[in-house]
Write a protein that holds these residues in place. Structure first.
Motif, short mmCIF file in Angstrom:
data_model
loop_
_atom_site.label_atom_id
_atom_site.label_comp_id
_atom_site.label_asym_id
_atom_site.label_seq_id
_atom_site.Cartn_x
_atom_site.Cartn_y
_atom_site.Cartn_z
N GLU A 117 0.99 -1.26 0.10
CA GLU A 117 0.04 0.01 0.03
C GLU A 117 0.89 1.12 -0.06
OE1 GLU A 117 -3.61 0.27 -0.29
OE2 GLU A 117 -3.27 -1.75 -0.55
N THR A 118 0.31 2.20 -0.36
CA THR A 118 0.83 3.43 -0.85
C THR A 118 0.27 4.65 0.23
OG1 THR A 118 2.01 2.93 -2.71
CG2 THR A 118 2.10 5.32 -2.25
N ILE A 119 1.03 5.47 0.85
CA ILE A 119 0.64 6.72 1.47
C ILE A 119 1.13 7.78 0.85
CG2 ILE A 119 0.41 8.13 3.61
CD1 ILE A 119 0.19 5.47 5.13
N GLU A 120 0.43 8.77 0.04
CA GLU A 120 0.95 9.91 -0.46
C GLU A 120 1.10 10.87 0.41
OE1 GLU A 120 -0.12 11.57 -4.89
OE2 GLU A 120 -1.71 12.44 -3.06
N ASP A 141 11.57 -1.48 2.17
CA ASP A 141 12.05 -0.22 1.52
C ASP A 141 10.52 0.34 1.81
OD1 ASP A 141 14.40 -0.82 0.92
OD2 ASP A 141 13.68 -1.78 -1.06
N MET A 142 10.61 1.81 1.66
CA MET A 142 9.26 2.57 2.02
C MET A 142 9.28 3.94 1.18
SD MET A 142 11.55 3.56 4.35
CE MET A 142 11.46 2.09 5.37
N ILE A 143 10.33 4.70 0.77
CA ILE A 143 10.50 5.77 0.08
C ILE A 143 10.38 5.73 -1.33
CG2 ILE A 143 11.82 8.02 0.03
CD1 ILE A 143 13.30 7.17 2.72
N LYS A 144 9.31 6.67 -1.83
CA LYS A 144 9.10 6.47 -3.25
C LYS A 144 9.02 7.66 -3.62
CE LYS A 144 5.97 4.73 -6.50
NZ LYS A 144 4.31 4.61 -6.93
N PHE A 202 8.07 11.68 -8.82
CA PHE A 202 8.14 12.49 -9.86
C PHE A 202 9.35 11.69 -10.99
CE2 PHE A 202 11.20 13.55 -6.74
CZ PHE A 202 12.35 13.72 -7.32
N ILE A 203 9.83 10.48 -10.57
CA ILE A 203 10.68 9.89 -11.37
C ILE A 203 10.50 8.34 -11.35
CG2 ILE A 203 12.50 9.95 -9.52
CD1 ILE A 203 14.66 10.11 -11.68
N ASN A 204 10.81 7.75 -12.32
CA ASN A 204 10.74 6.26 -12.20
C ASN A 204 12.12 5.70 -11.58
OD1 ASN A 204 9.89 3.41 -12.34
ND2 ASN A 204 10.48 3.40 -14.67
N PHE A 205 11.92 5.30 -10.26
CA PHE A 205 13.23 5.03 -9.40
C PHE A 205 12.50 4.11 -8.58
CE2 PHE A 205 16.61 5.95 -6.18
CZ PHE A 205 17.69 6.00 -7.20
N PRO A 206 13.56 2.93 -8.06
CA PRO A 206 13.20 1.99 -7.02
C PRO A 206 12.69 2.62 -5.81
CG PRO A 206 15.28 1.51 -8.33
CD PRO A 206 14.87 2.73 -8.75
N ILE A 207 12.02 1.96 -4.94
CA ILE A 207 11.77 2.28 -3.49
C ILE A 207 12.85 1.90 -3.06
CG2 ILE A 207 10.03 1.98 -1.80
CD1 ILE A 207 7.82 1.06 -4.18
N SER A 244 6.01 9.74 -1.80
CA SER A 244 4.91 9.08 -0.91
C SER A 244 5.69 8.02 -0.29
CB SER A 244 4.00 8.30 -1.99
OG SER A 244 4.58 7.73 -3.01
N PHE A 245 4.90 7.27 0.67
CA PHE A 245 5.57 6.03 1.25
C PHE A 245 4.87 4.78 1.19
CE2 PHE A 245 6.46 9.71 3.92
CZ PHE A 245 7.90 9.76 3.97
#
Length: 156
Positions: free
Chosen positions: A30-33, A112-115, A118-123, A40-41
């Motif tokens: 799940e994601t929390i913006e 992992d949790m930091i997303k 604005f860019i396609n980057f791994p969490i 988001s997390f």
């Protein structure tokens, strides 16, 4: 030396705290913006390294981490006494390496949790940030050290 180990312990503590908070408050996947379209997390589990490479190779990660931690501690005690920049870089790397190692030992994966939205980057997580910053500082140290050595050679 106390400064270096204190910094490593603080990084490990912050990393483990954020992972605990993620696991206890965000359902898996799940994601929390937090900042719309920026940050988001997301509760994510990574059984590999960066970008999920070498997924499921826990024995490999155990061996590599133990070797890396040993080498980092050795250089922390030798080079860290000579230059604060390399000492800080090694202590930050040490904290990051141990932070993710704890997860691998306990869970068989890294939380992992930091997303970045604005860019396609791994969490990623705090330990990953520490590893990246530590390596970046080490590169800066190596460049400065190379410049110093060059100036010594030119001055002779």
């Amino acid at each position: 030396m106390i400064l270096y180990y204190t910094l490593a312990v603080l990084i490990i503590g912050l990393d483990q705290l954020t992972k605990y908070l993620t696991v206890s408050t965000i359902p898996y996947r799940e994601t929390i913006e937090w900042i719309p379209n920026v940050l988001s997390f997301t509760h994510h589990r990574n059984t590999g390294a960066a970008w999920s490479i070498l997924e499921g190779q826990m024995l490999f990660f155990y061996i590599v981490t133990v070797v890396v931690v040993g080498v980092v501690i050795y250089y922390l005690h030798t080079l860290g006494k000579q230059d604060i920049l390399i000492g800080l870089s090694l202590s930050i790397i040490l904290g990051g390496a141990i932070g993710n190692f704890i997860d691998r030992l306990i869970h068989q994966y890294v939380v992992d949790m930091i997303k970045l939205d604005f860019i396609n980057f791994p969490i990623f997580n705090i330990a990953d940030i520490a590893l990246s910053v530590g390596v970046g500082l080490m590169i800066v140290y190596l460049v400065i050290d190379e410049i110093r050595n060059h100036k010594k050679k030119v001055g002779q």
